[in-house]
Write an enzyme that holds these catalytic residues in place. Structure first.
Site, PDB file in Angstrom:
ATOM      1  N   LYS A  64      -4.599  -3.389 -17.969  1.00 46.55           N
ATOM      2  CA  LYS A  64      -3.593  -4.342 -17.511  1.00 46.55           C
ATOM      3  C   LYS A  64      -3.399  -4.202 -15.997  1.00 46.55           C
ATOM      4  O   LYS A  64      -3.863  -3.239 -15.391  1.00 46.55           O
ATOM      5  CB  LYS A  64      -2.264  -4.104 -18.237  1.00 46.55           C
ATOM      6  CG  LYS A  64      -1.611  -2.754 -17.933  1.00 46.55           C
ATOM      7  CD  LYS A  64      -0.281  -2.626 -18.648  1.00 46.55           C
ATOM      8  CE  LYS A  64       0.386  -1.293 -18.289  1.00 46.55           C
ATOM      9  NZ  LYS A  64       1.740  -1.171 -18.867  1.00 46.55           N
ATOM     10  N   TYR A 302       6.714  -4.205  15.875  1.00 49.92           N
ATOM     11  CA  TYR A 302       8.033  -4.794  15.695  1.00 49.92           C
ATOM     12  C   TYR A 302       9.141  -3.745  15.778  1.00 49.92           C
ATOM     13  O   TYR A 302       8.986  -2.615  15.313  1.00 49.92           O
ATOM     14  CB  TYR A 302       8.128  -5.465  14.322  1.00 49.92           C
ATOM     15  CG  TYR A 302       7.389  -6.774  14.198  1.00 49.92           C
ATOM     16  CD1 TYR A 302       7.716  -7.871  14.987  1.00 49.92           C
ATOM     17  CD2 TYR A 302       6.368  -6.923  13.257  1.00 49.92           C
ATOM     18  CE1 TYR A 302       7.047  -9.078  14.861  1.00 49.92           C
ATOM     19  CE2 TYR A 302       5.686  -8.127  13.106  1.00 49.92           C
ATOM     20  CZ  TYR A 302       6.037  -9.194  13.918  1.00 49.92           C
ATOM     21  OH  TYR A 302       5.378 -10.387  13.779  1.00 49.92           O
TER      22      TYR A 302
END
Length: 409
Positions: A64, A302
């Site tokens: 999965k 940033y």
């Protein structure tokens, strides 16, 4: 667990015992980032798992979430190549993708299926989990309408308190299944919440005890040929009494341990003369796209969260948090360039990350960079990144963006 040093390039990282560095025959020059899957290491992990469970216990590989980030199609194809064709997936869509890759796959859908898609699952003969008494009647009605038996695995709640019927509800559910001609009970299963500790584990022992009572209930009602399964990777290694008829192996097939304690608690295991060890299968790579010199005192990225303390050589990588490289690695993570550690400086951006390559001699645009995995004698492990991020290795690998190419090497 293999950790990068706190001060890169001044402390040698122990040589990774996995051995080889992966090399791809595929031209990766057109990719900003790619994931390499080591076939040899995956094969070795399957051998290790098989050695632990023996030949009488069935093995179902949990693929999965894009095979825990490793690539569902790639992993399923390799598993099938080496004789394993039983799989667990989360959804009906994953089931379809798996069947396209391995048409002969035997699969179990362990996640919930919405009412609208139950006819699809039943008509196509898919096996799937059922978690409540109400669902039994619903599944039976749909099965009778489509004219095909529904193959279900009933999930028993034993202490996880997530999906599943309680021990008190089990007898009622089994009686209802007997009265439902459209249902065929293929399995009874549960899931463990705390199997990471080797040795005595009171909660796990209690869950196993409750599951045994459920198995006894099956026998009292003379259900035959019902597969009993409970163990995940942790219980696979730590609690052999929980193996039952089948184990569902997720993390360990990919060469990752459920916990540090599980790894250390299984150091004594041998396959022939060799220690039964797991080998990380995945390496995540990118390239330097720009190299620049900046003077001392310059801010980087940033928010001005990093400022150079010397004349510095910076490298820019074309990956960021949109690709699954966590923003929490800002000013904390390390990557490998030319066999040396380079620290992430400034904030990880959406599609870019900046590293300090001052001490990486000769680094230039186009150089291969390892975000996760081995390069030379150095290694950045999923466990190390998980520790920096205060999370688990599962999350590190599953969050690698699914659109990034997976290449078997």
């Amino acid at each position: 667990m293999r950790l990068c040093p706190a001060r890169p390039n001044r402390t040698r990282i122990p040589k990774d015992p996995g051995g080889r560095a992966a090399s791809s025959r595929v031209d990766t020059s057109r990719f900003n980032s790619w994931v390499e899957i080591s076939e040899a290491d995956f094969r070795a992990n399957l051998k290790c798992v098989r050695h632990v469970i023996g030949q009488r216990v069935r093995l179902s590989l949990v693929v999965k979430a894009n095979a825990y980030g490793h690539g569902l199609r790639e992993i399923a194809g390799l598993a099938n190549k080496y004789g394993e064709n039983m799989f667990c997936v989360h959804s009906i869509d994953e089931a379809h993708e798996l069947q396209e890759s391995v048409p002969a796959a035997q699969l179990l859908i362990i996640g919930p299926i919405g009412h609208e898609r139950l006819p699809e699952a039943i008509s196509q003969g898919m096996e799937f989990g059922v978690f409540s008494a109400a669902s039994i009647s619903e599944v039976n009605a749909i099965a009778e309408r489509v004219g095909k038996s529904a193959k279900i695995h009933l999930k028993l709640e034993t202490g996880m308190n997530r999906y599943g019927v309680t021990s008190e509800e089990l007898a009622f559910c089994l009686d209802r299944i007997v009265r439902c001609p459209g249902i065929r009970l293929r399995g009874l299963y549960t899931h463990f919440s705390n199997g990471d500790q080797p040795g005595e584990n009171d909660h796990l022992a209690q869950q196993v005890k409750r599951f045994h009572r459920g198995v006894a209930e099956l026998r009292r009602r003379q259900f035959r040929n019902v597969i009993k399964h409970a163990a995940n990777s942790a219980a696979l290694f730590n609690f052999s009494r929980a193996h039952f008829d089948m184990v569902r192996v997720g993390l360990s097939q990919y060469g990752l341990w459920p916990s540090f304690h599980t790894e250390r608690g299984n150091e004594h295991r041998r396959i022939g003369k060799q220690r039964a060890k797991l080998r990380p299968v995945l390496a995540w790579k990118t390239r330097l796209t720009q190299v620049k010199r900046v003077p001392r005192g310059e801010h980087v990225g940033y928010g001005c969260t990093y400022r150079t303390t010397r004349d510095t050589t910076l490298g820019v990588l074309p990956i960021g948090y949109a690709d699954g490289y966590d923003r929490g690695l800002s000013n904390a993570g390390y990557v490998l360039v030319r066999g040396k550690c380079a620290k992430v400086v400034g904030r990880v951006c959406m599609n870019a990350t900046i590293i300090d390559i001052t001490e990486v001699a000769g680094a230039r645009s186009g150089d291969e960079v390892v975000l996760l995995g081995r390069q030379g004698e150095q290694c950045v492990s999923a466990d190390f990144l998980a520790k920096l991020l205060n999370t688990i290795n599962y999350e590190v690998v599953t969050r690698i963006n699914w659109t990034i190419p997976r290449i078997v090497v």
